[in-house]
Design a protein around this motif. Structure first.
Motif, PDB file in Angstrom:
ATOM      1  N   VAL A   1       0.839  -1.208   0.000  1.00  0.00           N
ATOM      2  CA  VAL A   1       0.000   0.000   0.000  1.00  0.00           C
ATOM      3  C   VAL A   1       0.870   1.252   0.000  1.00  0.00           C
ATOM      4  CG1 VAL A   1      -1.665   1.330   1.353  1.00  0.00           C
ATOM      5  CG2 VAL A   1      -1.984  -1.134   1.051  1.00  0.00           C
ATOM      6  N   CYS A   2       1.887   1.267   0.853  1.00  0.00           N
ATOM      7  CA  CYS A   2       2.809   2.420   0.886  1.00  0.00           C
ATOM      8  C   CYS A   2       3.504   2.597  -0.457  1.00  0.00           C
ATOM      9  CB  CYS A   2       3.826   2.246   2.006  1.00  0.00           C
ATOM     10  SG  CYS A   2       3.121   2.243   3.671  1.00  0.00           S
ATOM     11  N   TRP A   3       3.867   1.471  -1.052  1.00  0.00           N
ATOM     12  CA  TRP A   3       4.527   1.555  -2.365  1.00  0.00           C
ATOM     13  C   TRP A   3       3.592   2.101  -3.435  1.00  0.00           C
ATOM     14  CZ3 TRP A   3       3.493  -1.866  -6.643  1.00  0.00           C
ATOM     15  CH2 TRP A   3       4.302  -1.635  -7.757  1.00  0.00           C
ATOM     16  N   LEU A   4       2.329   1.708  -3.380  1.00  0.00           N
ATOM     17  CA  LEU A   4       1.364   2.219  -4.354  1.00  0.00           C
ATOM     18  C   LEU A   4       1.174   3.734  -4.201  1.00  0.00           C
ATOM     19  CD1 LEU A   4      -1.354  -0.595  -4.336  1.00  0.00           C
ATOM     20  CD2 LEU A   4       0.322  -0.097  -6.127  1.00  0.00           C
ATOM     21  N   VAL A   5       1.171   4.197  -2.937  1.00  0.00           N
ATOM     22  CA  VAL A   5       1.073   5.647  -2.717  1.00  0.00           C
ATOM     23  C   VAL A   5       2.281   6.344  -3.316  1.00  0.00           C
ATOM     24  CG1 VAL A   5       1.035   7.452  -0.959  1.00  0.00           C
ATOM     25  CG2 VAL A   5      -0.353   5.371  -0.671  1.00  0.00           C
ATOM     26  N   LEU A   6       3.473   5.751  -3.102  1.00  0.00           N
ATOM     27  CA  LEU A   6       4.693   6.334  -3.663  1.00  0.00           C
ATOM     28  C   LEU A   6       4.684   6.261  -5.183  1.00  0.00           C
ATOM     29  CD1 LEU A   6       7.498   7.567  -3.152  1.00  0.00           C
ATOM     30  CD2 LEU A   6       8.392   5.228  -3.003  1.00  0.00           C
ATOM     31  N   LEU A   7       4.171   5.146  -5.737  1.00  0.00           N
ATOM     32  CA  LEU A   7       4.105   4.985  -7.182  1.00  0.00           C
ATOM     33  C   LEU A   7       3.149   6.003  -7.811  1.00  0.00           C
ATOM     34  CD1 LEU A   7       4.955   3.324  -9.672  1.00  0.00           C
ATOM     35  CD2 LEU A   7       3.027   1.788  -9.193  1.00  0.00           C
ATOM     36  N   ALA A   8       2.093   6.332  -7.066  1.00  0.00           N
ATOM     37  CA  ALA A   8       1.169   7.337  -7.588  1.00  0.00           C
ATOM     38  C   ALA A   8       1.792   8.729  -7.597  1.00  0.00           C
ATOM     39  CB  ALA A   8      -0.106   7.356  -6.739  1.00  0.00           C
ATOM     40  N   SER A   9       2.827   8.924  -6.781  1.00  0.00           N
ATOM     41  CA  SER A   9       3.451  10.239  -6.697  1.00  0.00           C
ATOM     42  C   SER A   9       4.612  10.399  -7.670  1.00  0.00           C
ATOM     43  CB  SER A   9       3.941  10.503  -5.271  1.00  0.00           C
ATOM     44  OG  SER A   9       2.862  10.393  -4.344  1.00  0.00           O
ATOM     45  N   THR A  10       5.374   9.284  -7.950  1.00  0.00           N
ATOM     46  CA  THR A  10       6.549   9.391  -8.816  1.00  0.00           C
ATOM     47  C   THR A  10       6.766   8.087  -9.561  1.00  0.00           C
ATOM     48  OG1 THR A  10       8.934   9.709  -8.866  1.00  0.00           O
ATOM     49  CG2 THR A  10       8.033   8.742  -6.870  1.00  0.00           C
ATOM     50  N   SER A  11       7.256   8.246 -10.802  1.00  0.00           N
ATOM     51  CA  SER A  11       7.557   7.053 -11.607  1.00  0.00           C
ATOM     52  C   SER A  11       8.812   6.350 -11.135  1.00  0.00           C
ATOM     53  CB  SER A  11       7.709   7.455 -13.073  1.00  0.00           C
ATOM     54  OG  SER A  11       8.782   8.386 -13.227  1.00  0.00           O
ATOM     55  N   ASP A  12       9.623   7.015 -10.303  1.00  0.00           N
ATOM     56  CA  ASP A  12      10.836   6.375  -9.789  1.00  0.00           C
ATOM     57  C   ASP A  12      10.508   5.186  -8.887  1.00  0.00           C
ATOM     58  OD1 ASP A  12      12.426   8.214 -11.106  1.00  0.00           O
ATOM     59  OD2 ASP A  12      12.467   9.609  -9.413  1.00  0.00           O
ATOM     60  N   ALA A  13       9.303   5.157  -8.366  1.00  0.00           N
ATOM     61  CA  ALA A  13       8.918   4.050  -7.476  1.00  0.00           C
ATOM     62  C   ALA A  13       8.728   2.732  -8.208  1.00  0.00           C
ATOM     63  CB  ALA A  13       7.628   4.411  -6.728  1.00  0.00           C
TER      64      ALA A  13
ATOM     65  N   ALA B   1       1.293  -0.301 -14.921  1.00  0.00           N
ATOM     66  CA  ALA B   1       0.205   0.691 -15.004  1.00  0.00           C
ATOM     67  C   ALA B   1       0.641   2.040 -14.444  1.00  0.00           C
ATOM     68  CB  ALA B   1      -1.020   0.172 -14.251  1.00  0.00           C
ATOM     69  N   GLY B   2       1.359   2.022 -13.318  1.00  0.00           N
ATOM     70  CA  GLY B   2       1.813   3.278 -12.725  1.00  0.00           C
ATOM     71  C   GLY B   2       2.787   4.009 -13.623  1.00  0.00           C
ATOM     72  N   PHE B   3       3.738   3.276 -14.230  1.00  0.00           N
ATOM     73  CA  PHE B   3       4.706   3.918 -15.113  1.00  0.00           C
ATOM     74  C   PHE B   3       4.012   4.486 -16.352  1.00  0.00           C
ATOM     75  CE2 PHE B   3       8.040   3.937 -18.385  1.00  0.00           C
ATOM     76  CZ  PHE B   3       9.002   4.697 -17.746  1.00  0.00           C
ATOM     77  N   ALA B   4       3.038   3.722 -16.896  1.00  0.00           N
ATOM     78  CA  ALA B   4       2.296   4.204 -18.069  1.00  0.00           C
ATOM     79  C   ALA B   4       1.475   5.433 -17.718  1.00  0.00           C
ATOM     80  CB  ALA B   4       1.401   3.084 -18.600  1.00  0.00           C
ATOM     81  N   ALA B   5       0.921   5.481 -16.498  1.00  0.00           N
ATOM     82  CA  ALA B   5       0.120   6.652 -16.103  1.00  0.00           C
ATOM     83  C   ALA B   5       1.002   7.890 -16.012  1.00  0.00           C
ATOM     84  CB  ALA B   5      -0.561   6.385 -14.771  1.00  0.00           C
ATOM     85  N   HIS B   6       2.211   7.730 -15.511  1.00  0.00           N
ATOM     86  CA  HIS B   6       3.109   8.887 -15.428  1.00  0.00           C
ATOM     87  C   HIS B   6       3.577   9.337 -16.820  1.00  0.00           C
ATOM     88  CE1 HIS B   6       3.549   9.421 -11.094  1.00  0.00           C
ATOM     89  NE2 HIS B   6       3.591   8.085 -10.958  1.00  0.00           N
ATOM     90  N   GLN B   7       3.667   8.412 -17.763  1.00  0.00           N
ATOM     91  CA  GLN B   7       4.096   8.754 -19.117  1.00  0.00           C
ATOM     92  C   GLN B   7       2.925   9.183 -20.005  1.00  0.00           C
ATOM     93  OE1 GLN B   7       7.345   8.859 -20.017  1.00  0.00           O
ATOM     94  NE2 GLN B   7       7.831   8.273 -17.886  1.00  0.00           N
ATOM     95  N   HIS B   8       1.693   9.033 -19.507  1.00  0.00           N
ATOM     96  CA  HIS B   8       0.478   9.391 -20.248  1.00  0.00           C
ATOM     97  C   HIS B   8       0.373   8.628 -21.565  1.00  0.00           C
ATOM     98  CE1 HIS B   8      -0.091  12.612 -17.349  1.00  0.00           C
ATOM     99  NE2 HIS B   8       1.126  13.086 -17.635  1.00  0.00           N
TER     100      HIS B   8
END
Length: 406
Positions: A81-93, A126-133
């Motif tokens: 869960v903590c990682w998902l929060v971090l992933l939502a904030s930055t693609s570095d996660a 999915a998180g990386f794709a969301a940050h790259q749009h």
């Protein structure tokens, strides 16, 4: 299914510390990028990284994580869960997915671990794709390939660990089996030595004491009318005691019998017959057939002991007046024949050996011959005397260990 988490070995501890350092490094990377690049959500990135780090650090400290898969699963869920929060904030996660794969594969069961790895990989993609749009197949290669490598490494390590554990248990079982075998061999050696000692005592000391007893009884009967005969019986008893004392000393020292020391078996048997005729009211004759061949010490000792026991039985039980001892050498074996004209007995009605009355002689003779690969035959009937034959194979002295050696 076992609910306990795997126990850490020295190798797995080193891997765990490497994983800890990797997590710290990746979180530090995310914080460093947030501080230097000042993205829009830099504060959230720092807070999420610290929260993720603290949650991850709680796992090794909490004892329940190492003891229960359920506790490990709850801890991994909190870290996720903590990682998902971090992933939502930055693609570095997205790089944090790789150490999460190893944690899930190590702490969860195979089926649950595969599902968790698949969900983590999908979330990373999915998180990386969301940050790259945008989304392209190349974005899925990194997380998917990392998941495959993690599965192969962890499962391969677990297979090697299981094989190592199986081999360790096998070595322990072999060690225990060797210890049991050594104990069994020791017990067998003790029993064999006890049997050997029993035969030696019966054929030497017991027979000598019996002879001394008979001589003293004869001296007691002759004392009133014939003091000279009584003195002769006493002298013979004293000589028998001296001979048996020498036997006992050599027997204790585990040396060859003194009757065989510095002489041949033929001479020892002839001297034994002469001594028996002198000490008791019977005639013991010795005969040799064939050319004497070298015999192992064990064979000579066995034949001498059998003769001693048979002569003692004829004197004590059969009340024989004549005994003939014949030693015959043939091509591949040697035969000892002992025939007396005593009362005889029924070989099928022998009493059981008893500490008070004896009865060990024939059993000891049979055991001696069988232990050397030979055979013992007895022919007797009430009122018709007894014939005993001991047959032993002629073997090289190097092939047979001396029976008198412990």
């Amino acid at each position: 299914m076992n609910s306990a988490a795997p126990v850490l070995t020295p190798t797995s501890r080193a891997l765990a510390w490497s994983l800890h350092l990797l997590v710290i490094g990746l979180l530090a990377l995310a914080v460093g990028r947030a501080v230097t690049s000042e993205p829009p959500h830099a504060g959230w990135i720092i807070v999420a990284s610290v929260l993720c780090g603290l949650t991850y650090a709680a796992g090794p400290v909490l004892p329940g994580v190492h003891r229960s898969r359920r506790a490990a699963a709850l801890w991994l869920a909190a870290v996720g869960v903590c990682w998902l929060v971090l992933l939502a904030s930055t693609s570095d996660a997205v790089w944090m997915a790789f150490p999460l794969y190893f944690l899930q594969l190590h702490l969860l069961s195979h089926r649950t671990a595969l599902a968790a790895v698949a969900v983590t990989a999908a979330a990373a993609i999915a998180g990386f794709a969301a940050h790259q749009h945008s989304f392209s197949p190349a974005m899925a290669i990194g997380p998917a390939l990392g998941a495959a490598v993690a599965v192969a490494v962890v499962w391969g390590y677990q297979a090697l660990y299981r094989e190592s554990e199986d081999r360790r248990r096998l070595i322990e079982e072999l060690t225990a089996t060797r210890a049991d075998l050594a104990a069994a061999q020791h017990t067998a050696g003790v029993l064999a030595e006890r049997d050997r000692l029993a035969r030696e005592i019966h054929d030497t000391l017991a027979q000598g004491l019996s002879s001394i007893q008979l001589l003293l009884r004869a001296a007691e009967r002759a004392l009133p009318q014939a003091p000279q005969n009584a003195a002769r019986y006493v002298d013979q008893a004293r000589q028998a005691a001296v001979d048996n004392l020498a036997e006992a000393r050599r027997f204790i020292a585990a040396l060859i019998p003194p009757t065989l020391e510095g002489t041949t078996l033929v001479d020892a048997l002839e001297r034994l017959c002469t001594t028996t005729s002198t000490r008791h009211r019977l005639t013991a004759g010795f005969h040799l057939t064939g050319d004497p061949a070298p015999l192992p010490t064990a064979h000579e000792v066995a034949l001498l002991r059998i003769t001693q026991s048979a002569l003692a039985n004829s004197v004590r039980h059969a009340e024989a007046t004549s005994i003939e001892v014949t030693l015959s050498y043939f091509g591949d074996h040697v035969v000892l024949d002992i025939v007396d004209d005593g009362h005889g007995f029924d070989p099928t009605l022998l009493p059981a050996p008893d500490p008070e009355t004896g009865g060990f002689g024939l059993a000891a003779m049979r055991a001696r011959t069988q232990s050397l690969g030979g055979a013992l035959t007895i022919e007797s009937a009430p009122g018709h005397g007894t014939a005993l034959a001991a047959r032993l194979p002629l073997t090289s002295p190097a092939d047979t260990e001396p029976e008198t050696n412990p």
